[in-house]
Design an enzyme around this catalytic site. Structure first.
Site, PDB file in Angstrom:
ATOM      1  CD  GLU A 126      45.209  65.902  13.520  1.00  0.00           C
ATOM      2  OE1 GLU A 126      44.573  65.812  12.451  1.00  0.00           O
ATOM      3  OE2 GLU A 126      45.140  65.089  14.446  1.00  0.00           O
ATOM      4  CD1 TRP A 155      49.618  74.510  13.837  1.00  0.00           C
ATOM      5  CD2 TRP A 155      51.584  75.360  13.206  1.00  0.00           C
ATOM      6  NE1 TRP A 155      49.492  74.940  12.538  1.00  0.00           N
ATOM      7  CE2 TRP A 155      50.687  75.462  12.126  1.00  0.00           C
ATOM      8  CE3 TRP A 155      52.903  75.824  13.035  1.00  0.00           C
ATOM      9  CZ2 TRP A 155      51.040  76.002  10.902  1.00  0.00           C
ATOM     10  CZ3 TRP A 155      53.259  76.350  11.808  1.00  0.00           C
ATOM     11  CH2 TRP A 155      52.331  76.440  10.768  1.00  0.00           C
ATOM     12  CB  THR A 157      55.058  75.439  21.359  1.00  0.00           C
ATOM     13  OG1 THR A 157      54.178  75.981  20.382  1.00  0.00           O
ATOM     14  CG2 THR A 157      56.043  76.504  21.803  1.00  0.00           C
ATOM     15  CD  GLN A 279      51.218 118.014  24.898  1.00  0.00           C
ATOM     16  OE1 GLN A 279      50.905 118.619  23.874  1.00  0.00           O
ATOM     17  NE2 GLN A 279      50.766 118.336  26.081  1.00  0.00           N
ATOM     18  CD  GLN A 337      56.635 104.789  13.127  1.00  0.00           C
ATOM     19  OE1 GLN A 337      56.643 103.664  12.640  1.00  0.00           O
ATOM     20  NE2 GLN A 337      56.793 105.884  12.396  1.00  0.00           N
ATOM     21  CD  GLU A 364      48.382  78.111  24.846  1.00  0.00           C
ATOM     22  OE1 GLU A 364      47.510  78.275  25.704  1.00  0.00           O
ATOM     23  OE2 GLU A 364      49.597  77.962  25.112  1.00  0.00           O
ATOM     24  CB  THR A 366      43.095  82.753  15.695  1.00  0.00           C
ATOM     25  OG1 THR A 366      41.704  82.402  15.603  1.00  0.00           O
ATOM     26  CG2 THR A 366      43.923  81.782  14.861  1.00  0.00           C
TER      27      THR A 366
HETATM   28  N1  CAA Z   1      35.168  73.357  28.600  1.00  0.00           N
HETATM   29  C1  CAA Z   1      34.635  72.125  28.634  1.00  0.00           C
HETATM   30  N2  CAA Z   1      34.009  71.561  27.575  1.00  0.00           N
HETATM   31  C2  CAA Z   1      33.911  72.293  26.462  1.00  0.00           C
HETATM   32  C3  CAA Z   1      34.438  73.600  26.348  1.00  0.00           C
HETATM   33  C4  CAA Z   1      35.087  74.135  27.487  1.00  0.00           C
HETATM   34  N3  CAA Z   1      35.620  75.348  27.465  1.00  0.00           N
HETATM   35  N4  CAA Z   1      34.205  74.075  25.115  1.00  0.00           N
HETATM   36  C5  CAA Z   1      33.527  73.119  24.463  1.00  0.00           C
HETATM   37  N5  CAA Z   1      33.351  72.048  25.278  1.00  0.00           N
HETATM   38  C6  CAA Z   1      32.634  70.807  24.980  1.00  0.00           C
HETATM   39  C7  CAA Z   1      31.178  71.139  24.635  1.00  0.00           C
HETATM   40  O1  CAA Z   1      30.385  71.202  25.797  1.00  0.00           O
HETATM   41  C8  CAA Z   1      30.798  69.988  23.755  1.00  0.00           C
HETATM   42  O2  CAA Z   1      30.533  68.853  24.560  1.00  0.00           O
HETATM   43  P1  CAA Z   1      29.276  67.877  24.233  1.00  0.00           P
HETATM   44  O3  CAA Z   1      29.559  67.267  22.905  1.00  0.00           O
HETATM   45  O4  CAA Z   1      29.318  66.897  25.339  1.00  0.00           O
HETATM   46  O5  CAA Z   1      28.073  68.736  24.221  1.00  0.00           O
HETATM   47  C9  CAA Z   1      32.082  69.702  22.975  1.00  0.00           C
HETATM   48  O6  CAA Z   1      33.148  70.226  23.780  1.00  0.00           O
HETATM   49  C10 CAA Z   1      32.116  70.345  21.605  1.00  0.00           C
HETATM   50  O7  CAA Z   1      31.938  71.730  21.794  1.00  0.00           O
HETATM   51  P2  CAA Z   1      31.630  72.748  20.599  1.00  0.00           P
HETATM   52  O8  CAA Z   1      30.479  72.201  19.799  1.00  0.00           O
HETATM   53  O9  CAA Z   1      31.514  74.088  21.171  1.00  0.00           O
HETATM   54  O10 CAA Z   1      32.953  72.597  19.734  1.00  0.00           O
HETATM   55  P3  CAA Z   1      33.363  73.264  18.367  1.00  0.00           P
HETATM   56  O11 CAA Z   1      33.775  72.214  17.420  1.00  0.00           O
HETATM   57  O12 CAA Z   1      32.293  74.221  17.912  1.00  0.00           O
HETATM   58  O13 CAA Z   1      34.722  74.058  18.764  1.00  0.00           O
HETATM   59  C11 CAA Z   1      36.048  75.909  19.505  1.00  0.00           C
HETATM   60  C12 CAA Z   1      34.768  75.061  19.696  1.00  0.00           C
HETATM   61  C13 CAA Z   1      36.012  76.905  20.638  1.00  0.00           C
HETATM   62  C14 CAA Z   1      36.059  76.656  18.183  1.00  0.00           C
HETATM   63  C15 CAA Z   1      37.312  75.002  19.637  1.00  0.00           C
HETATM   64  O14 CAA Z   1      37.427  74.150  18.519  1.00  0.00           O
HETATM   65  C16 CAA Z   1      38.582  75.788  19.797  1.00  0.00           C
HETATM   66  O15 CAA Z   1      38.916  76.247  20.886  1.00  0.00           O
HETATM   67  N6  CAA Z   1      39.391  75.927  18.687  1.00  0.00           N
HETATM   68  C17 CAA Z   1      40.729  76.493  18.783  1.00  0.00           C
HETATM   69  C18 CAA Z   1      41.716  75.414  19.117  1.00  0.00           C
HETATM   70  C19 CAA Z   1      43.000  75.931  19.692  1.00  0.00           C
HETATM   71  O16 CAA Z   1      43.009  76.802  20.561  1.00  0.00           O
HETATM   72  N7  CAA Z   1      44.113  75.370  19.242  1.00  0.00           N
HETATM   73  C20 CAA Z   1      45.399  75.732  19.734  1.00  0.00           C
HETATM   74  C21 CAA Z   1      46.173  74.503  20.099  1.00  0.00           C
HETATM   75  S1  CAA Z   1      47.632  74.733  21.047  1.00  0.00           S
HETATM   76  C22 CAA Z   1      48.735  75.585  20.079  1.00  0.00           C
HETATM   77  O17 CAA Z   1      48.402  76.605  19.570  1.00  0.00           O
HETATM   78  C23 CAA Z   1      50.101  75.063  19.874  1.00  0.00           C
HETATM   79  C24 CAA Z   1      51.023  75.189  21.010  1.00  0.00           C
HETATM   80  O18 CAA Z   1      51.818  74.278  21.245  1.00  0.00           O
HETATM   81  C25 CAA Z   1      51.102  76.440  21.831  1.00  0.00           C
END
Ligand code: CAA
Length: 403
Positions: A126, A155, A157, A279, A337, A364, A366
């Site tokens: 969002e 965003w 896609t 080279q 380049q 997906e 950063t």
């Molecule tokens: N698999 C399963 N569960 C997971 C997990 C994983 N890989 N990672 C976290 N979780 C679970 C945790 O176990 C936790 O569960 P509980 O509450 O039950 O304990 C819960 O999720 C929360 O986990 P965190 O406390 O680790 O979460 P966080 O708020 O600290 O966030 C983060 C972690 C890795 C930073 C995550 O927010 C993240 O990946 N951010 C980036 C988001 C992203 O990639 N966005 C791109 C969207 S798509 C796009 O770009 C557009 C497009 O159309 C291409």
């Protein structure tokens, strides 16, 4: 080296290469200029039976793996990064259903994605919630036997081109990430509008849109898995499986730019000899080739690990994305380049590779967020390592002697 891939994967690679060369490469520059969607290439991918190959057989797919999806994305991106992601986003959008959908939901939505009849997109980010995905503000409130969704997504896609959208909204805001739920919303549902299209630097043939939900009523069967609160985990598990796809897009872009650089420098004459014969050029190309091959092995390893069902593939998936996308940025910049002034002109194919590559370091998650994921995994492993080595910092024998 294609011989190192399983025979089935080699077959997907060959078919994807054929589509990329016959249908994607000839239209890449024109679609970059016009911003039109690559429908002709989607049609060719459908005819080559390559759409939705990762979807299980029982729902109309091939039951192919993430590795197979990656080799297809790599080949398409070698010709056009935008077309690579137009294809890959269907994996990002449908993995949530494969991973968390009920039997009925899988039967309802997956066959159309598998056949390519319908495209699917993924709505998590969002305006105010990007890297901090858990802070999303979209809300879904129970209304009789259904749900009413309100909020905005950014965003998206394949936005507009897709007919089906996996959308994340909070059903219990006081529960934080545990209150996030996943919904599947079809285009045309009253209250669901495709908003502004972004004017992007690269991947210009793929629409990236805002999505708006205004009192959008969906049935109870739109809640993924019929369960509230599992949405955040579902989104994270999805990203673990989709990030190697972005890495494969970057890999294809790096490979494509590298091939153009070799071709250009072998033809371009300066000081009475080809630029390739210097080279300095060969050393630069050697570094590019090393980085591309190293990235390829990490991407394929991450994909294989996911296909083998290793627990917690997050770290490898994140590593593959960082490695391949940073490589793509370096290689495409170096290739520009090597083209000199021509590299800066849109008459030549190379600058598009550099523009397309940039987003792979951003979407997906950063590459900074990937390092957060990797760092957290290392932190967890540190505990196991201490146990394995049997010492703590305070009790290092050498440190004891000195004190
Ligand atoms: N698999 C399963 N569960 C997971 C997990 C994983 N890989 N990672 C976290 N979780 C679970 C945790 O176990 C936790 O569960 P509980 O509450 O039950 O304990 C819960 O999720 C929360 O986990 P965190 O406390 O680790 O979460 P966080 O708020 O600290 O966030 C983060 C972690 C890795 C930073 C995550 O927010 C993240 O990946 N951010 C980036 C988001 C992203 O990639 N966005 C791109 C969207 S798509 C796009 O770009 C557009 C497009 O159309 C291409």
């Amino acid at each position: 080296m294609k011989e190192l891939l399983p025979p089935q994967t080699q077959e997907y690679q060959a078919r994807a290469r054929e589509v990329a060369e016959r249908y994607a490469r000839p239209v890449a520059a024109e679609l970059d200029r016009t911003g039109e969607y690559p429908w002709s290439v989607i049609k060719a991918l459908k005819e080559a039976d390559l759409m939705g190959i990762w979807i299980p057989r029982e729902y109309g797919g091939h039951g192919a793996g993430v590795l197979d999806m990656c080799v297809v994305v790599e080949q398409l991106s070698r010709a056009c990064g935008g077309i690579g992601v137009a294809y890959a986003v269907n994996a990002l959008g449908s993995f949530p259903i494969v991973l968390g959908g009920s039997e009925e939901q899988k039967r309802r939505w997956l066959p159309a994605v598998a056949s390519g009849k319908k495209l699917i997109a993924f709505g998590l980010s969002e305006k105010a919630s990007g890297s901090d995905a858990g802070s999303l503000r979209a809300r879904a409130v129970r209304d009789g036997d259904g749900w009413v969704i309100n909020g905005d997504k950014k965003w998206n896609t394949n936005g507009g081109a897709a007919s089906i959208y996996t959308v994340y909204a909070s059903t219990s805001p006081d529960r934080g990430t545990r209150g996030v739920s996943a919904f599947v919303v079809e285009k045309g549902t009253p209250g669901f509008e495709i908003g502004k299209r972004e004017d992007t630097m690269g991947i210009r043939c793929v629409p990236v849109h805002e999505l708006h939900f205004r009192d959008c009523r969906v049935g109870g069967d739109a809640l993924l898995g019929g369960k509230e609160g599992g949405g955040f985990g579902n989104a994270m598990m999805t990203l673990d499986r989709a990030r190697p796809g972005v890495a494969a897009q970057a890999l294809g872009l790096a490979q494509g730019a590298f091939e153009w650089a070799v071709r250009y420098t072998s033809e371009r004459q300066q000081f009475g000899q080809s630029v390739l014969s210097f080279q300095a050029t060969q050393f630069a190309l050697a570094d590019m080739a090393i980085q591309i091959e190293a990235a390829r092995q990490l991407v394929y390893t991450a994909a294989r690990a996911i296909d083998a069902g290793v627990p917690n593939p997050s770290k490898l998936a994140a590593m593959s994305k960082v490695m391949a996308t940073d490589t793509a940025m370096r290689v495409t910049t170096e290739a520009v380049q090597m083209f000199g002034g021509y590299g800066f002109c849109r008459d030549y194919p190379i600058e598009k590779y550099m523009r397309d590559a940039k987003i792979t370091q951003i979407y997906e998650g950063t590459n900074q967020i990937q390092r957060v994921v990797i760092g957290r995994a290392i932190t967890k492993e540190a505990g196991q390592l201490a146990g394995h080595l049997g010492v703590t910092v305070e009790h290092f024998p050498e440190a004891e002697k000195k004190s």
